[in-house]
Write an enzyme that holds these catalytic residues in place. Structure first.
Site, mmCIF file in Angstrom:
data_model
loop_
_atom_site.group_PDB
_atom_site.id
_atom_site.type_symbol
_atom_site.label_atom_id
_atom_site.label_comp_id
_atom_site.label_asym_id
_atom_site.label_seq_id
_atom_site.Cartn_x
_atom_site.Cartn_y
_atom_site.Cartn_z
ATOM 1 N N HIS A 85 0.848 -1.191 0.000
ATOM 2 C CA HIS A 85 0.000 0.000 0.000
ATOM 3 C C HIS A 85 0.882 1.239 0.000
ATOM 4 O O HIS A 85 1.933 1.263 0.623
ATOM 5 C CB HIS A 85 -0.909 0.008 1.239
ATOM 6 C CG HIS A 85 -2.073 0.947 1.133
ATOM 7 N ND1 HIS A 85 -1.950 2.296 1.387
ATOM 8 C CD2 HIS A 85 -3.361 0.733 0.793
ATOM 9 C CE1 HIS A 85 -3.130 2.875 1.210
ATOM 10 N NE2 HIS A 85 -4.003 1.948 0.850
ATOM 11 N N ASP A 99 -7.713 -4.276 -1.030
ATOM 12 C CA ASP A 99 -8.217 -4.528 -2.378
ATOM 13 C C ASP A 99 -8.173 -6.011 -2.715
ATOM 14 O O ASP A 99 -9.060 -6.541 -3.384
ATOM 15 C CB ASP A 99 -7.396 -3.745 -3.404
ATOM 16 C CG ASP A 99 -7.498 -2.246 -3.210
ATOM 17 O OD1 ASP A 99 -8.631 -1.760 -3.062
ATOM 18 O OD2 ASP A 99 -6.464 -1.566 -3.184
#
Length: 425
Positions: free
Chosen positions: A304, A361
């Protein structure tokens, strides 16, 4: 902390105030930098620029902390409902039972969409991406509610957006399938209503699975806000021109659509499908990811930009994914490949040392797939979850009377040139 910071430019020293947030975030206030020095800053992607002060969401990427209005994401995901979190983000406090009941009731009774909006659906191709439809229809709401810039009606427009976005989203899906559109039912709660509009068919009864409801409740809470990200900053920037709430949220939906933002979970499933089509050899793609410079293969859904150690949302959503797959007994080779990638990433030194852990995600794509939500609807689901955060950020920006956004640039084009008539070019 010092009350000012000195900057020396061209032999002259200027002082700029410093400030500190409630979570000890430190900043230089350079609001008057250009006026005082003639200089601007160059900060590509605004990675080091604080464009606003906000009391909504706190995020510490180094420590893996995410809080809405001071409440940890872990507590909210475990104990709250999505609408309760929406109320918290928008109005600043968790609702009392009376406040919650009214909020939910108001939303239930505004889920209907003006019948004339159905005519707009007919103008889209059947295979139009649901995000394009969603952005367009939310923008069109400005025309259906011409009083949308009337501050006395702000709460009503907030309710309308929260109520109608799931209806518009499910209708875009139904039309793409060639199915009749389902109307909302006031007897159902927010998530049940969405699932019923999404999956019910007139030829058979549809029962909402409580396992699915709980999984979606957690997913929507995890996506509800995430500080000043691309789409949220877009909402605030558009809103700073005093554009109405529908136009501002529509712009946020368009920003979210990009694969580097809300489209990432769709990229995850498409990657898994490609691995399956190539034989499903997980170890092959793990090695390709390790040698990305030569193979060009990128592993979507890992790591991330903000969280440097771990994404707190990923820990929560991993458990939700495990629960959903277990309780629903889903048998899907795509999900088997995902579990193989997850295991490798959590145990392989290459990924562990680089902190390339599975992110929100990755797991959200797995859950949506298990729930039967089609891939092109993944980003729409993200938009439904993020809507309360966008509304809260737009509302805060308006209430703080923030100035219109106007970034600067460093010009790199030609210097002055004389105009050349066309016959001499």
């Amino acid at each position: 902390m010092a009350n000012s910071a000195d900057l020396t430019v061209d032999g002259k020293t200027y002082s700029f105030p410093t400030l500190e947030g409630t979570e000890n975030e430190k900043a230089f206030d350079i609001s008057n930098l250009r006026d005082q020095t003639g200089y601007v800053t160059l900060d590509r992607g605004y990675k080091n620029t604080g464009a606003t002060k906000s009391a909504i969401t706190f995020l510490d990427g180094e420590k893996g902390i995410l809080q809405y209005r001071g409440y940890s994401i872990e507590d909210l995901a475990a104990k709250a409902s999505f609408l309760g979190v929406a109320y918290l983000l928008i109005y600043g406090e968790l609702p009392t039972q009376t406040q919650y009941d009214k909020f939910e009731s108001d939303i239930r009774h505004h889920t209907m969409v003006n019948e004339d909006m159905r005519k707009i659906f007919d103008g889209f191709p059947v295979d139009a991406h649901p995000m394009g439809v969603l952005s367009s229809l939310v923008s069109a709401m400005s025309a259906f509610y011409p009083d949308s810039n009337d501050e006395d009606n702000t709460d009503l427009h907030i309710i309308r957006l929260l109520a109608k976005l799931p209806t518009i989203a499910t209708w875009s899906y139904k039309r793409s399938k060639g199915h009749p559109m389902n109307y909302p039912q006031n007897k159902l709660d927010y998530i049940q209503n969405f699932l019923n509009m999404m999956f019910a068919l007139p030829v058979e009864d549809y029962t909402v699975d409580p396992v699915v409801v709980e999984a979606l409740n957690v997913l929507l809470i995890l996506h509800a806000d995430h500080e000043q990200n691309c789409s949220t900053s877009t909402v605030r920037l558009v809103g700073s021109s005093q554009a109405n709430i529908y136009s501002s949220i529509s712009a946020g939906i368009s920003a979210l659509w990009g694969p580097l933002h809300g489209g990432a979970n769709q990229e995850v499933i498409e990657m898994l499908e490609n691995i399956k089509a190539d034989g499903g050899d997980v170890s092959k793609y793990i090695e390709m990811a390790k040698n990305a410079k030569s193979t060009g293969f990128r592993l979507f859904g890992f790591g991330h930009r903000v969280y440097k150690n771990f994404d707190p949302r990923a820990k929560i959503i991993k458990k939700a994914a495990d629960d959903v797959l277990s309780k629903l007994g889903v048998n899907d080779p795509i999900l088997d490949i995902a579990k193989g990638l997850e295991e490798a990433a959590l145990n392989d030194e290459y990924f562990v040392s680089r902190k390339l852990y599975p992110n929100v995600d990755f797991y959200s794509g797995i859950i949506y797939r298990a729930l039967g939500i089609p891939t092109n609807m993944f980003t729409v689901m993200f938009a439904i979850g993020r809507l309360p955060g966008w509304i809260a950020q737009w509302k805060e920006m308006r209430e703080n009377k923030e100035p219109i956004g106007r970034p600067r640039q460093i010009y790199t084009g030609p210097t002055h040139r004389d105009f050349v008539p066309v016959e001499k070019r």
